[in-house]
Design a protein around this motif. Structure first.
Motif, PDB file in Angstrom:
ATOM      1  N   THR A  71      79.889  68.934 -17.936  1.00 14.85           N
ATOM      2  CA  THR A  71      80.715  69.286 -16.783  1.00 14.85           C
ATOM      3  C   THR A  71      81.886  68.325 -16.754  1.00 14.85           C
ATOM      4  OG1 THR A  71      80.742  69.702 -14.392  1.00 14.85           O
ATOM      5  CG2 THR A  71      79.461  67.808 -15.157  1.00 14.85           C
TER       6      THR A  71
ATOM      7  N   HIS B 142      73.099  69.073  -7.419  1.00 13.24           N
ATOM      8  CA  HIS B 142      71.998  69.316  -8.353  1.00 13.24           C
ATOM      9  C   HIS B 142      70.706  68.607  -7.963  1.00 13.24           C
ATOM     10  CE1 HIS B 142      74.752  71.349 -11.068  1.00 13.24           C
ATOM     11  NE2 HIS B 142      75.577  70.337 -10.930  1.00 13.24           N
TER      12      HIS B 142
ATOM     13  N   LEU C  89      75.198  67.576 -19.499  1.00 15.67           N
ATOM     14  CA  LEU C  89      74.236  68.185 -18.596  1.00 15.67           C
ATOM     15  C   LEU C  89      72.806  68.137 -19.121  1.00 15.67           C
ATOM     16  CD1 LEU C  89      76.315  71.312 -17.522  1.00 15.67           C
ATOM     17  CD2 LEU C  89      76.047  69.149 -16.310  1.00 15.67           C
TER      18      LEU C  89
ATOM     19  N   LEU D  17      79.538  75.457 -19.951  1.00 17.68           N
ATOM     20  CA  LEU D  17      78.091  75.546 -20.161  1.00 17.68           C
ATOM     21  C   LEU D  17      77.766  76.132 -21.535  1.00 17.68           C
ATOM     22  CD1 LEU D  17      76.786  76.791 -16.701  1.00 17.68           C
ATOM     23  CD2 LEU D  17      76.758  74.475 -17.610  1.00 17.68           C
TER      24      LEU D  17
ATOM     25  N   GLY E 176      78.302  72.269 -22.740  1.00 20.04           N
ATOM     26  CA  GLY E 176      77.151  71.480 -22.335  1.00 20.04           C
ATOM     27  C   GLY E 176      77.514  70.276 -21.493  1.00 20.04           C
TER      28      GLY E 176
ATOM     29  N   ASP F  47      69.365  71.910 -15.266  1.00 19.84           N
ATOM     30  CA  ASP F  47      68.843  73.116 -15.899  1.00 19.84           C
ATOM     31  C   ASP F  47      70.011  74.077 -16.098  1.00 19.84           C
ATOM     32  OD1 ASP F  47      67.665  75.487 -16.637  1.00 19.84           O
ATOM     33  OD2 ASP F  47      66.089  75.417 -15.117  1.00 19.84           O
ATOM     34  N   ILE F  48      70.495  74.156 -17.328  1.00 22.72           N
ATOM     35  CA  ILE F  48      71.697  74.938 -17.599  1.00 22.72           C
ATOM     36  C   ILE F  48      71.502  76.407 -17.242  1.00 22.72           C
ATOM     37  CG2 ILE F  48      73.257  75.740 -19.432  1.00 22.72           C
ATOM     38  CD1 ILE F  48      72.966  73.038 -20.741  1.00 22.72           C
ATOM     39  N   GLU F  49      70.299  76.929 -17.469  1.00 22.91           N
ATOM     40  CA  GLU F  49      70.043  78.340 -17.151  1.00 22.91           C
ATOM     41  C   GLU F  49      70.073  78.586 -15.647  1.00 22.91           C
ATOM     42  OE1 GLU F  49      70.064  80.713 -19.341  1.00 22.91           O
ATOM     43  OE2 GLU F  49      70.492  79.083 -20.756  1.00 22.91           O
TER      44      GLU F  49
ATOM     45  N   GLU G 171      72.017  76.618 -13.668  1.00 22.53           N
ATOM     46  CA  GLU G 171      73.371  76.275 -13.283  1.00 22.53           C
ATOM     47  C   GLU G 171      74.321  77.451 -13.421  1.00 22.53           C
ATOM     48  OE1 GLU G 171      76.581  73.502 -12.274  1.00 22.53           O
ATOM     49  OE2 GLU G 171      74.496  73.871 -11.770  1.00 22.53           O
ATOM     50  N   ARG G 172      74.090  78.281 -14.440  1.00 20.48           N
ATOM     51  CA  ARG G 172      75.003  79.406 -14.681  1.00 20.48           C
ATOM     52  C   ARG G 172      75.045  80.374 -13.492  1.00 20.48           C
ATOM     53  NH1 ARG G 172      73.448  80.256 -19.280  1.00 20.48           N
ATOM     54  NH2 ARG G 172      75.143  79.336 -20.477  1.00 20.48           N
TER      55      ARG G 172
END
Length: 376
Positions: free
Chosen positions: A293, A245, A306, A375, A291, A311-313, A315-316
Motif C-alpha cells: 500500500t 485493518h 501487506l 494489491l 502487494g 489479508d489481501i483477499e 482487502e480487495r
C-alpha cells in the motif's frame, strides 16, 4: 484590544470574580435567550457547575460578529476539558523542569532542535496572528485559532514528540527550555480568556509575580523545520492504516520510503519509531509495487508491504466498496454543480465548498483505485 479583554488587574480575587461573572451575564444577554422557548441559561448556575473560565472561553469562542448563537452547555463542558488539558500540559512540563524555574519572559533557546524549532516557529506565527485578530476586535477568531494551536499542535504533537527528544542527551536541554517557554507563553496568551486557571498554573510554572502583570509574549522568528509536515502526514497515515485493518499499535510495521528530494532527515527515525512504531528504510520504491500500500506526502512516497499484515483477499472487497461509495458521493456533488439553479442561486461560499468536496472526493477516489491496483 488585549487590554480590554484583560480588564483591570486585581490582587483580590473576589472583586475580580464579580466583574467577570457580571460581564458574562451581559454577554449572555446578547445571545437572545428566552424562557418562553426553553433555551435560557443562568450564567451563575453554569459558572458554579463548570467554572467561570470555562463559561468565558465558550462565550468568546461562539461570539462570532453578526451572529446570534444559542449557547450549548456541551461547548462549556468542552471548554472545561480544555482547562484540564492545560493542567496536564503543565504537569508534564513540571516533570522535566523545576517548579518556578521558567523565566517570566524571554528565555527562548538559542540552538533549538528540529521539533523545538518547529513549535517555536509555529508559536511566533500564531502569536502574531492572535495579536492581529485582537486588534481587529475579532475575539472569536483569535481565541479559536489559539485554541486549535494549543490542542492540535502543542498538546497532540509537540508534547508527544518531546518525549523522544527528552530521552536524547543531545537534545534534552533545548527541549526542556522550549517546553517551559512554550507552555508559559500559552498561559500568557490565554490569560485574558481564562484568567483563573492560567494564574494558578503560572504560579506553579514560573512562580514569580502574576501572569496578569507579565510581558506580552514576543517569540523570536525561527525558521520552520523542513519536512515536519511530511513526517506528520506519514505518522497520521500509519495510524489510520492500523485502525482500518485492526492492527495493534504494538505490532511493528516496516515501511520503505522513496525520497528523491531528500525531504526526510535522520531525526525522523526515532520519531517514527516512537509515535507510529515504524521501522523505515530509505532505499527508493520496492522492485515490485504489487502487494504494497502506498502513501504520497508531497514529493515523498511511502510503501508498506501487506504480506503478513493484511489479508489481501479481504482487502480487495473493502477497497471496492469504498470506491463505489466515493463514486456515489462524487456524482452527487458534481450533479449539484451541474445544476444551473444551484450554481447561480446558492451563496458563493456554498458553491466553493461543493467544489472543494468534488476535489476531495476525486483525490480520494484516485488514491483508492491506486491502492486496489497495488494489491495485484
Amino acid at each position: 484590544a488585549r487590554m480590554m479583554m484583560m480588564g483591570v488587574h486585581f490582587t483580590d480575587r473576589e472583586p475580580f470574580q464579580d466583574i467577570v461573572i457580571h460581564g458574562l451575564v451581559r454577554a449572555a444577554d446578547g445571545l437572545k435567550m428566552s424562557k418562553s422557548i426553553g433555551n435560557a441559561i443562568d450564567p451563575f448556575d453554569v459558572a458554579d457547575q463548570y467554572g467561570a473560565d470555562a463559561l468565558r472561553l465558550a462565550l468568546l469562542q461562539s461570539a462570532a460578529p453578526g451572529h446570534d448563537i444559542p449557547l450549548n452547555t456541551d461547548w462549556i463542558d468542552a471548554a472545561r476539558r480544555f482547562g484540564n488539558k492545560l493542567w496536564n500540559a503543565v504537569r508534564f512540563t513540571l516533570n522535566h523542569v523545576e517548579p518556578g524555574s521558567v523565566p517570566g519572559h524571554d528565555g527562548y533557546p538559542s540552538d533549538p532542535g528540529p521539533i523545538d524549532a518547529w513549535i517555536l516557529s509555529r508559536l511566533a506565527t500564531v502569536a502574531a496572528e492572535y495579536d492581529r485578530l485582537l486588534d481587529e476586535y475579532r475575539f472569536s477568531d483569535a481565541v479559536g485559532q489559539l485554541y486549535n494551536f494549543a490542542w492540535s499542535e502543542v498538546f497532540d504533537w509537540y508534547l508527544e514528540m518531546a518525549k523522544t527528544s527528552l530521552r536524547n542527551p543531545e537534545t534534552a536541554d533545548a527541549t526542556r527550555q522550549t517546553l517551559g517557554v512554550v507552555i508559559r507563553d500559552l498561559l500568557t496568551l490565554f490569560h485574558p480568556v481564562i484568567p483563573y486557571v492560567t494564574e494558578e498554573l503560572w504560579s506553579e510554572l514560573v512562580g514569580d509575580g502574576l501572569v496578569a502583570a507579565a510581558s506580552w509574549p514576543q517569540p523570536p522568528a525561527i525558521a520552520a523545520t523542513p519536512g515536519m509536515e511530511e513526517l506528520q502526514s506519514l505518522i497520521v497515515w500509519i495510524r489510520r492504516f492500523r485502525a482500518e485493518h485492526g492492527l495493534s499499535p504494538k505490532l511493528e510495521v516496516s515501511m520503505l520510503v522513496d525520497d528523491p528530494a531528500g525531504i526526510s532527515a535522520p531525526w525522523w527515525r526515532e520519531q517514527l519509531g516512537s509515535m507510529a512504531n515504524v521501522t523505515a528504510t530509505y532505499d527508493g520504491p520496492p522492485s515490485l509495487v504489487a502487494g504494497h500500500t502506498r502513501f504520497t506526502a508531497g514529493r515523498l512516497q511511502a510503501f508498506v508491504p501487506l504480506a503478513g499484515l493484511v489479508d489481501i483477499e479481504a482487502e480487495r472487497p473493502r477497497l471496492e466498496k469504498s470506491i463505489k461509495e466515493t463514486e456515489e458521493l462524487l456524482q452527487r456533488s458534481q450533479a449539484k454543480l451541474d445544476n444551473p439553479n444551484f450554481a447561480e442561486r446558492a451563496p458563493a461560499d456554498v458553491v466553493a465548498g461543493e467544489h472543494r468536496r468534488v476535489d476531495d472526493f476525486s483525490a480520494r477516489l484516485e488514491k483508492l483505485r491506486t491502492q486496489l491496483a497495488e494489491l495485484g
